[in-house]
Design a protein around this motif. Structure first.
Motif, PDB file in Angstrom:
ATOM      1  N   ILE A   1       0.855  -1.189   0.000  1.00 25.51           N
ATOM      2  CA  ILE A   1       0.000   0.000   0.000  1.00 25.51           C
ATOM      3  C   ILE A   1       0.889   1.237   0.000  1.00 25.51           C
ATOM      4  N   GLU A   2       0.498   2.208  -0.820  1.00 25.34           N
ATOM      5  CA  GLU A   2       1.131   3.522  -0.775  1.00 25.34           C
ATOM      6  C   GLU A   2       0.182   4.482  -0.078  1.00 25.34           C
ATOM      7  N   PHE A   3       0.680   5.153   0.921  1.00 28.37           N
ATOM      8  CA  PHE A   3      -0.097   6.108   1.707  1.00 28.37           C
ATOM      9  C   PHE A   3       0.475   7.496   1.439  1.00 28.37           C
ATOM     10  N   SER A   4      -0.375   8.395   0.946  1.00 35.36           N
ATOM     11  CA  SER A   4       0.060   9.772   0.717  1.00 35.36           C
ATOM     12  C   SER A   4      -0.942  10.718   1.367  1.00 35.36           C
ATOM     13  N   TRP A   5      -0.466  11.885   1.773  1.00 33.38           N
ATOM     14  CA  TRP A   5      -1.320  12.849   2.438  1.00 33.38           C
ATOM     15  C   TRP A   5      -0.624  14.208   2.475  1.00 33.38           C
ATOM     16  N   ARG A   6      -1.424  15.244   2.750  1.00 37.38           N
ATOM     17  CA  ARG A   6      -0.869  16.560   3.018  1.00 37.38           C
ATOM     18  C   ARG A   6      -1.083  16.868   4.491  1.00 37.38           C
TER      19      ARG A   6
ATOM     20  N   ARG B   1       8.203  16.043  14.505  1.00 37.87           N
ATOM     21  CA  ARG B   1       8.514  16.576  15.824  1.00 37.87           C
ATOM     22  C   ARG B   1       8.641  18.106  15.816  1.00 37.87           C
ATOM     23  N   LYS B   2       8.347  18.715  14.670  1.00 38.80           N
ATOM     24  CA  LYS B   2       8.422  20.173  14.613  1.00 38.80           C
ATOM     25  C   LYS B   2       7.396  20.697  13.617  1.00 38.80           C
ATOM     26  N   ASP B   3       7.171  21.993  13.648  1.00 42.04           N
ATOM     27  CA  ASP B   3       6.201  22.613  12.744  1.00 42.04           C
ATOM     28  C   ASP B   3       6.657  22.494  11.297  1.00 42.04           C
ATOM     29  N   THR B   4       5.658  22.463  10.384  1.00 39.31           N
ATOM     30  CA  THR B   4       5.953  22.468   8.951  1.00 39.31           C
ATOM     31  C   THR B   4       5.881  23.908   8.433  1.00 39.31           C
ATOM     32  N   ASP B   5       6.498  24.106   7.284  1.00 41.46           N
ATOM     33  CA  ASP B   5       6.430  25.421   6.621  1.00 41.46           C
ATOM     34  C   ASP B   5       5.204  25.412   5.731  1.00 41.46           C
ATOM     35  N   GLY B   6       4.050  25.631   6.342  1.00 40.89           N
ATOM     36  CA  GLY B   6       2.800  25.556   5.603  1.00 40.89           C
ATOM     37  C   GLY B   6       2.424  24.109   5.332  1.00 40.89           C
ATOM     38  N   TRP B   7       1.639  23.934   4.244  1.00 39.37           N
ATOM     39  CA  TRP B   7       1.219  22.579   3.883  1.00 39.37           C
ATOM     40  C   TRP B   7       2.403  21.810   3.309  1.00 39.37           C
ATOM     41  N   GLN B   8       2.483  20.536   3.685  1.00 38.37           N
ATOM     42  CA  GLN B   8       3.595  19.671   3.278  1.00 38.37           C
ATOM     43  C   GLN B   8       3.028  18.368   2.723  1.00 38.37           C
ATOM     44  N   GLN B   9       3.527  17.934   1.557  1.00 44.50           N
ATOM     45  CA  GLN B   9       3.115  16.655   0.972  1.00 44.50           C
ATOM     46  C   GLN B   9       3.991  15.537   1.548  1.00 44.50           C
ATOM     47  N   ARG B  10       3.357  14.472   2.046  1.00 44.18           N
ATOM     48  CA  ARG B  10       4.090  13.326   2.587  1.00 44.18           C
ATOM     49  C   ARG B  10       3.646  12.057   1.852  1.00 44.18           C
TER      50      ARG B  10
ATOM     51  N   THR C   1      -4.786   9.469   0.626  1.00 42.96           N
ATOM     52  CA  THR C   1      -5.040   8.322  -0.249  1.00 42.96           C
ATOM     53  C   THR C   1      -4.234   7.131   0.253  1.00 42.96           C
ATOM     54  N   LEU C   2      -4.866   5.957   0.161  1.00 40.25           N
ATOM     55  CA  LEU C   2      -4.191   4.687   0.400  1.00 40.25           C
ATOM     56  C   LEU C   2      -4.550   3.805  -0.781  1.00 40.25           C
ATOM     57  N   GLN C   3      -3.557   3.417  -1.548  1.00 44.17           N
ATOM     58  CA  GLN C   3      -3.855   2.643  -2.742  1.00 44.17           C
ATOM     59  C   GLN C   3      -2.813   1.554  -2.961  1.00 44.17           C
ATOM     60  N   ARG C   4      -3.272   0.554  -3.712  1.00 43.78           N
ATOM     61  CA  ARG C   4      -2.415  -0.581  -4.031  1.00 43.78           C
ATOM     62  C   ARG C   4      -1.175  -0.104  -4.783  1.00 43.78           C
TER      63      ARG C   4
END
Length: 735
Positions: A90-95, A135-144, A177-180
């Motif tokens: 599974i690939e897990f992606s999020w902002r 463990r720390k703040d992000t610089d705005g929205w971050q794609q992971r 998203t979580l996808q095959r």
């Protein structure tokens, strides 16, 4: 650690997430962009509510926000995702956007997404993916983005973004998203990482093992400063030893040692790891100890002990050696040792001398050494034990009343069957169920005693507390224990043998003992194979109290209670006894006619009062036998038993002698078993006393067997086995 309150909010439908959704048709999770609210309830469709979460809109975009309301509180969003058949990765992606984050007290108290697999039965499946953490703040929205393998058998993924006990912070989530995905590259990467990790571990282990070998060659032991004498830093603590919660470094007459002092109910220990050289297959740990004022804790294993953990090159624990333990004070300093096998993959040994949640006490330790020893004896012993365990199994048998023995009744001073034939009961004590409620070895012992040793009776010591499931070892209200006893009874009866059920308690009868006999006799009343031994060893009471009951005070004299716990001794003092007659009456109240057995006073060694007006009455049953116990330090055989034996049948319920001296009896009072045993067997045979030898267990002295292959001990078991097979013994003299 402060208690953790996890805020789980569930929606009614947890498993519908594999449907095709508008925001991402390939995703296994619906409404991952948090835009849909078809029921207009002001919360995104398919998502559970969380107390400290809000559904936020910024510039036309919607997302979910978790906010820490107070320091240390767990804030978690919980959702379960069904994993379709055939998905291997599974690939897990999020902002994400993190603001104002202050991590908590521990390193993992941060913003993270916990991931955990369950199988079809909702059991955990390993390995779980690593939790993506910040463990720390992000610089705005971050794609992971992260990808992970799905372990075999996994059917559900628990997806849990959270502020994990942080001090403060806000965690915004969107476009999940979580996808095959293709499992091949992940498997290859995992294999490569594992190989690299193993190579590093092996290289590090080789260096550590080499250093351990050098230390052993130089010092003769693997434990540096095991005598606690070295203090190169000139501090108040010996080199190489950690500080325990409650301990001190003591000097007496110029000798230094380590002292642990109990903190009631808490673990007080010192932790030390020691590396092991290559090719070591067995080790011996040796030490001196002094234990004073020890009061065990609430559970049987809360005592003074040295816990041992063998650890592999990956840092994981291997099979643990049995910890050497002490449950009573020592007579000053004593030398102890323990040997154990070392598996090839073991790199180090963690040793933890401990006062393990005891109520009180002190453990002094000195002169610890750890050296390799010859593994051959230990390997042979392990092989033998494996064979004994394999041989322990006895097929389950249903009761076959066509094979059962005839019910017994008392006729004069003998025991007869229903046809009027005298039955001479001769056998052994199948001990163990009075100590461990889950020990199934006794089932095998019953069969061996009857089939191989030719016993026609077995005595089964047991406890009413185990019968009702009151032991810390029991979680089934005594169900397995009752099943074991029932199977022993059936196995013996199906072989035409008798069973004496011995309530293995001491001092004087109590109401709780009578209540047990009502329960037991109701269940087994008039079973032809059963005899009821009402109370193992009365002692410290008068014949009047023995017969009719009365106040039982604390004994003034030292008695033979070295094998009783302090709690048992306390319970055996300062109470009202109901007396032995009340025990007989309790059995008869159920309609059970089975022969009952009543042991005399002085630990069942004295039956003289029976003929002096203290005999029991049994107008409705099949009669009473009187029990006599005698060992190789007891004297006055004739005076203690023969007058009663002339009028009543006797069961010599416990008898035996050991080559090793009992520490609670003066050594010079204990006769050599090679002279005592033949005369006692001759005495038994001359007077046709019914008897059951103590004990058919290799650790319950006097031992009749030396192992669980049922090898008879030469000083007692062999003589007894010959007597059971019919060999006559000459009585040269009584004691």
């Amino acid at each position: 650690m402060r208690s953790v309150k996890i805020l789980f909010a569930f929606v009614a439908l947890l498993y519908g997430n594999s449907a095709v959704v508008a925001d991402n048709p390939q995703s296994l999770i619906s409404n991952g962009n948090f835009e849909s609210d078809s029921d207009t309830n002001r919360w995104p469709d398919g998502w559970p509510r969380v107390d400290d979460g809000t559904w936020v809109e910024e510039a036309g975009n919607r997302f979910l926000r978790l906010r820490s309301p107070e320091a240390g509180k767990m804030v978690m969003l919980y959702r379960e995702i069904a994993i379709p058949e055939g998905v291997e990765a599974i690939e897990f992606s999020w902002r994400q956007r993190i603001t104002g984050l202050k991590v908590g007290k521990n390193s993992w108290f941060d913003a993270r997404v916990l991931l955990e697999f369950l199988d079809a039965d909702r059991n955990k499946v390993a390995p779980n993916p690593s939790a993506p953490a910040s463990r720390k703040d992000t610089d705005g929205w971050q794609q992971r983005r992260t990808a992970f393998l799905v372990p075999e058998g996994a059917r559900t993924l628990k997806w849990m973004p959270c502020l994990f006990q942080v001090a403060a912070g806000t965690f915004d989530l969107d476009d999940i998203t979580l996808q095959r995905t293709d499992a091949g590259p992940l498997r290859a990467a995992a294999a490569k990482a594992a190989a690299e990790r193993l190579a590093k571990q092996q290289a590090s282990a080789a260096k550590r093992r080499e250093k351990a070998a050098e230390l052993l060659a130089e010092q003769g032991t693997l434990i540096l400063n095991g005598d606690f004498e070295s203090n190169t830093k000139q501090s108040d603590w010996p080199d190489h030893w950690g500080r325990p919660k409650s301990g001190s470094w003591i000097s007496e007459a110029g000798n230094h040692f380590l002292r642990l002092d109990a903190v009631a109910g808490e673990l007080v220990s010192v932790y030390r790891t020691v590396d092991i050289p290559a090719d070591v297959q067995a080790l011996e740990l040796s030490w001196r100890q002094r234990v004073t004022g020890l009061q065990k804790g609430k559970l049987p294993w809360y005592d003074a002990r040295i816990m041992l953990d063998l650890i592999g090159i990956d840092g994981k624990k291997l099979k643990q050696p049995s910890p050497p333990y002490t449950q009573k004070d020592t007579d000053g300093w004593v030398r102890r040792s323990s040997q154990f096998l070392v598996p090839p993959e073991a790199l180090s040994l963690a040793l933890m001398p401990s006062l393990f949640q005891v109520q009180a006490g002190r453990l002094d330790l000195d002169d610890l050494t750890l050296r390799p020893v010859d593994p051959a004896p230990l390997l042979a012993k392990a092989k033998q034990r494996a064979a004994e365990i394999a041989a322990r199994h006895v097929p389950f048998e249903k009761p076959d009343q066509t094979k059962w023995p005839s019910q017994l009744k008392v006729v004069g001073n003998r025991v007869h069957d229903v046809d009027g034939n005298e039955v001479w009961l001769q056998g052994v004590n199948v001990g163990g169920l009075e100590t461990l409620p889950h020990d199934r070895q006794m089932i095998k012992s019953a069969v061996v005693a009857i089939d191989q040793w030719k016993a026609n009776v077995i005595r089964v010591p047991m406890k009413e507390s185990f019968w009702y499931g009151h032991s810390p070892y029991q979680k089934d209200e005594g169900k397995e224990y009752r099943e074991i006893i029932d199977q022993i009874i059936t196995l013996a009866a199906n072989r035409g043998a008798y069973v004496v059920i011995d309530l293995h308690r001491y001092r004087a009868p109590k109401q709780e003992h009578a209540d047990f006999w009502v329960d037991f006799a109701t269940r087994y009343k008039n079973h032809p194979a059963l005899l009821f031994d009402l109370l193992n060893e009365p002692h410290g009471i008068s014949w009047k109290v023995w017969q009719r009951g009365g106040r039982v005070e604390t004994p003034d004299a030292v008695d033979e209670s070295a094998f009783l716990s302090d709690e048992e001794k306390r319970k055996n003092s300062g109470f009202e006894s109901i007396g032995m007659q009340a025990m007989v009456d309790a059995v008869r109240s159920t309609g059970a006619k089975n022969i009952v057995i009543a042991g005399g006073i002085f630990w069942c060694n004295d039956l003289s009062g029976i003929t002096q007006g203290y005999a029991l009455q049994d107008p409705t049953g099949n009669g009473i036998m009187y029990s006599w116990h005698t060992y190789n330090w007891h004297t006055d055989w004739e005076a203690k038993v023969l007058a009663t034996a002339a009028k009543h049948p006797i069961l010599l319920g416990e008898v035996g002698a050991d080559i090793n001296k009992m520490n609670f009896i003066p050594a010079d009072a204990q006769e050599d078993p090679y002279t005592w045993v033949p005369d006692m067997l001759g005495f038994i045979q001359r007077h046709r006393l019914n008897w059951t030898g103590w004990c058919f267990h290799p650790k319950a002295t006097p031992v009749m067997i030396s192992d669980w292959s049922y090898t008879p001990t030469p000083f007692w078991g062999q003589f007894a086995k010959e007597a059971l097979s019919g060999k006559p013994f000459e009585l040269r003299r009584t004691r």
